[in-house]
Structure formats: structure tokens, C-alpha cells
Design an enzyme around this catalytic site. Structure first.
Site, PDB file in Angstrom:
ATOM      1  N   HIS A  37      48.218  37.187  34.766  1.00 44.90           N
ATOM      2  CA  HIS A  37      46.817  37.012  35.139  1.00 44.90           C
ATOM      3  C   HIS A  37      45.868  37.315  33.980  1.00 44.90           C
ATOM      4  CE1 HIS A  37      48.206  36.768  39.292  1.00 44.90           C
ATOM      5  NE2 HIS A  37      46.978  36.426  39.645  1.00 44.90           N
TER       6      HIS A  37
ATOM      7  N   HIS B   7      47.615  41.502  49.543  1.00 47.75           N
ATOM      8  CA  HIS B   7      47.668  40.603  50.698  1.00 47.75           C
ATOM      9  C   HIS B   7      48.969  40.706  51.491  1.00 47.75           C
ATOM     10  CE1 HIS B   7      43.979  38.490  49.516  1.00 47.75           C
ATOM     11  NE2 HIS B   7      44.410  38.650  48.284  1.00 47.75           N
TER      12      HIS B   7
ATOM     13  N   GLY C 269      51.005  40.613  33.354  1.00 46.23           N
ATOM     14  CA  GLY C 269      51.351  39.853  32.158  1.00 46.23           C
ATOM     15  C   GLY C 269      51.039  38.381  32.282  1.00 46.23           C
TER      16      GLY C 269
ATOM     17  N   ARG D 139      26.876  32.791  24.549  1.00 45.19           N
ATOM     18  CA  ARG D 139      25.478  32.589  24.927  1.00 45.19           C
ATOM     19  C   ARG D 139      25.231  32.797  26.422  1.00 45.19           C
ATOM     20  NH1 ARG D 139      25.905  28.648  20.805  1.00 45.19           N
ATOM     21  NH2 ARG D 139      26.539  27.043  22.302  1.00 45.19           N
TER      22      ARG D 139
ATOM     23  N   ASP E 277      47.230  42.506  43.967  1.00 41.78           N
ATOM     24  CA  ASP E 277      46.881  41.191  44.536  1.00 41.78           C
ATOM     25  C   ASP E 277      48.151  40.506  45.047  1.00 41.78           C
ATOM     26  OD1 ASP E 277      45.200  39.141  45.332  1.00 41.78           O
ATOM     27  OD2 ASP E 277      45.071  38.205  43.354  1.00 41.78           O
TER      28      ASP E 277
END
Length: 394
Positions: free
Chosen positions: A250, A64, A248, A226, A273
Site C-alpha cells: 500500500h 474489515h 509493503g 503546487r 485494513d
């Protein structure tokens, strides 16, 4: 014809010790090991790299901003500053990611960024939002989120004049699967992320053409024994590329290791990011319409514990992958270069050290820190380079 000697060339299938590489114009002309003699190359200079690593230029498909510049600012100079900052950290191919905003604002940002794509400064535009789930919005303004109605999707893609290369959306939204198919048919990468999709819904999206899992695990329904969720669907499907923010914070290193075991480097794309605070001091910064706080390198939505992008650079992402996760450097380099290049359809031109490909490369020392960066055969960092970012053709 510049010649790089005494290098450790990092190739997808291993290291070439005491290797050499020469360039001609924008491209790699030849490379080899100690059993072969390089051309003399008197015209372009000789560079003794003293055993430093040479890796392909990094490809960041989800970023970004950085260096005080944001891609969603609407200001071209800020975008250029962000590109220059990441270039100094080895990112030779960069795709600008936007954040959620009003459609009119996004149209304006996309049109401005499209000029940089046309000039060869950016590889494309990635729209992260506004077509994402409110329940997994992360650092996106929930008041600006919307369903990916075909008319809205077409409107934003049209604003880019062909520059919009990827769109992240939540496939469980009313028009999510329809938009996924629409994008895939238009040659735009459909990515699923910021999503509460079930395992079945994610697989339906993949069947409709989704090919990227946006920063896997983050802002995504977690794995449950499940209800496997979208993470498991992404890891199972060979045609899906998975993004990882390996700072380290995220994703825990043990989970990154698990993803490598499940998907392999050929499907894992390291991303930053990063937002505009990358390379800047701690403090408060804008991220689209929101305010974020940076402390100790971590970025969070102001007043919350919600992670909001990162201050990561691609050289640090590669170093973390090698030193903290234990991935061999040749495989980490695949994830930092070749895999994202494949995801973007550019692997015939970039992503590996290979004769005929563009001379995009990064010189790293023994600690995997950047010594120099070459883009299209020109030194743009180190080796007496200037800070100029050359326009290129992808």
C-alpha cells in the site's frame, strides 16, 4: 498473580532488559527491571520468557475482517471468527470497519455489530463509506456512494446505539464539512479518506473537527508541489492521527519512513485494513457487494489493479515497520498500540505496559513473531491458552 520474568519489556521510551511484569486480575499490578525484585507470585504461575519481547496488545482501529469472517456480512459468528483470528496475531483491541452498502443494509450490520460492542468483543464500529468520493472510491461500489446529508449520517450513527466510534468521509462533498462538524459534536471521530479534497478543503475539515486521516496516501489525492492535498494537511496538523497500511504494497517503505520523520510515532497508527481473506488461501472473496481476488497476499478488485484492503495482521505490520522501515521497536509499538488507543480515547486503559492498565500484552520472539497473547490478564494464545475470546469492558 502471574509473573513474567526474563523479558525485554518494550516501553515508549525504551527497552527494559531482563525485566519482569506481574498481573492481578485483569490489570498489570507491577513491572520493573533487574534492579528490582518482582513479587513471588506463587498463585498465578511463573513464566520465564528467556529474553522474548513483551509489547502492549495491538490496537487495530481499521479492519474489515479476517480468518474467513467479515464484519460486513451481517453474521455475528463471522465477526467473532474475525476477532479470534486477529487476537491470535496480537490484536487485543479491535474496531470493526464496514464497507459501503445501501443505508438499510448498513443499519442492519451496524445493529448486529453493536451487540458485540456491548458485549466487549469489539471496541467500536468504523463506517468506511458510503460518504466518500466517487473519484477515490477504491474497493467501494460507486453506485452506492452518497453525500453525507445530516439525516443519513444521523440515521447510521443512531443504528449503533453509541457503538459507532468513527466515520470516514470525503470533506469536499456537498455536506462534507457539515457532517464533519456534526460527528465531532456527537463525540464520533470524523476521519477524512477516499477523498479528492484539496489542501484547503482538508484543512477546513480539520478545523471542523476531523482528527484521523484514513489510510494516508491510499485512495487520496496525492501530494503535488503546487497542490499539497490532504496528505500534507494531515502531516502538518499535530491534532491529526494518520493511519498507515504497512504491508509493503500500500505504501513504499521509504514513504513510511518519510511519514515517521514528518509526524512521529505518536501520531501514526498502524492498521491492517484486513478483509476476510486474511489468514486464508489465495482466491476470490466477497468484500461487501464487490468481489476481490487475493494473489500472493495482495487483494485487488476482481479484474482490476485496484487494491482492496489487505491480508495484513498487526504483528506483521509491526515487524515490517521495524525490519523494512528501520523504526525502533519501541516506536513501532507506540504506533501499533498507544497511538490508536489515543485516537480512540482509550489510552488511559490500554496502549502501554503500565501499572494499573489492562493486562493486554503480546510476547514476541527475536524475529518479532507472536509467541503468546494475553488479554485482560488471561492467556488467549500460547502459554496453554484456549481459543476463547473473553468479553471485556472498555
Amino acid at each position: 498473580m502471574p509473573v513474567l520474568r526474563q523479558a525485554r519489556l518494550v516501553l515508549p521510551d525504551g527497552l527494559v532488559e531482563n525485566g519482569w511484569l506481574c498481573t492481578e486480575g485483569e490489570r498489570i499490578a507491577a513491572l520493573g527491571g533487574p534492579q528490582q525484585l518482582p513479587p513471588p507470585g506463587p498463585d498465578g504461575g511463573q513464566y520465564n520468557l528467556s529474553g522474548h519481547y513483551v509489547v502492549p496488545g495491538f490496537v487495530d482501529m481499521h479492519v474489515h475482517g479476517g480468518g474467513g469472517g467479515a464484519f460486513s456480512s451481517g453474521r455475528v459468528e463471522e465477526a467473532r471468527n474475525a476477532v479470534a483470528f486477529h487476537l491470535s496475531h496480537g490484536t487485543t483491541t479491535i474496531m470493526a470497519s464496514t464497507v459501503t452498502g445501501a443505508l438499510a443494509d448498513l443499519e442492519r450490520y451496524i445493529a448486529e455489530l453493536a451487540e458485540l460492542v456491548e458485549d466487549g468483543v469489539l471496541a467500536g464500529i468504523h463506517l468506511e463509506g458510503p460518504f466518500i468520493a466517487r473519484s477515490r472510491c477504491g474497493a467501494h461500489d460507486p453506485n452506492l456512494l452518497r453525500d453525507p446529508e445530516p439525516a443519513a449520517v444521523r440515521r447510521l450513527v443512531k443504528a449503533g446505539r453509541g457503538a459507532v466510534r468513527m466515520v470516514t468521509l470525503a470533506p469536499e462533498l456537498e455536506h462534507g464539512l457539515e457532517a464533519t462538524g456534526l460527528l465531532a459534536d456527537a463525540g464520533v471521530i470524523a476521519a477524512f479518506g477516499h477523498t479528492d479534497a484539496t489542501y484547503a478543503e482538508a484543512n477546513h475539515a480539520i478545523a471542523r473537527g476531523a482528527r484521523v486521516a484514513t489510510h494516508v496516501f491510499n485512495a487520496m489525492r496525492p501530494v503535488h508541489h503546487r497542490e499539497p492535498g490532504p496528505v500534507t494537511a494531515a502531516l502538518e496538523q499535530e491534532e491529526v492521527f494518520v493511519e498507515i497500511v504497512n504491508d509493503g504494497m500500500h505504501v513504499h517503505p521509504s514513504v513510511v519512513h518519510l511519514v515517521y520523520a514528518a509526524a512521529g510515532a505518536h501520531r501514526i497508527a498502524l492498521i491492517t485494513d484486513a478483509m476476510e481473506a486474511a489468514g486464508s488461501p489465495d482466491g476470490r472473496y466477497p468484500l461487501g457487494p464487490l468481489t476481490v481476488e487475493v494473489s500472493g497476499g495482495a487483494v485487488r478488485v476482481a479484474g482490476t489493479d485496484t487494491l482492496a484492503g489487505s491480508t495484513l495482521t498487526m504483528d506483521n505490520a509491526l515487524r515490517n515497520t521495524v525490519l523494512s522501515v528501520g523504526v525502533p521497536i519501541e516506536q513501532a509499538a507506540v504506533s501499533a498500540s498507544l497511538t490508536p488507543a489515543r485516537a480512540l480515547g482509550l489510552a488511559d486503559r490500554i496502549g502501554t505496559l503500565e501499572t494499573g492498565k489492562y493486562a493486554d500484552l503480546v510476547v514476541l520472539d527475536d524475529d518479532l513473531r507472536v509467541v503468546a497473547v494475553m488479554r485482560r490478564g488471561r492467556w488467549v494464545h500460547g502459554m496453554g491458552a484456549t481459543a476463547h475470546v473473553p468479553a471485556v469492558t472498555l
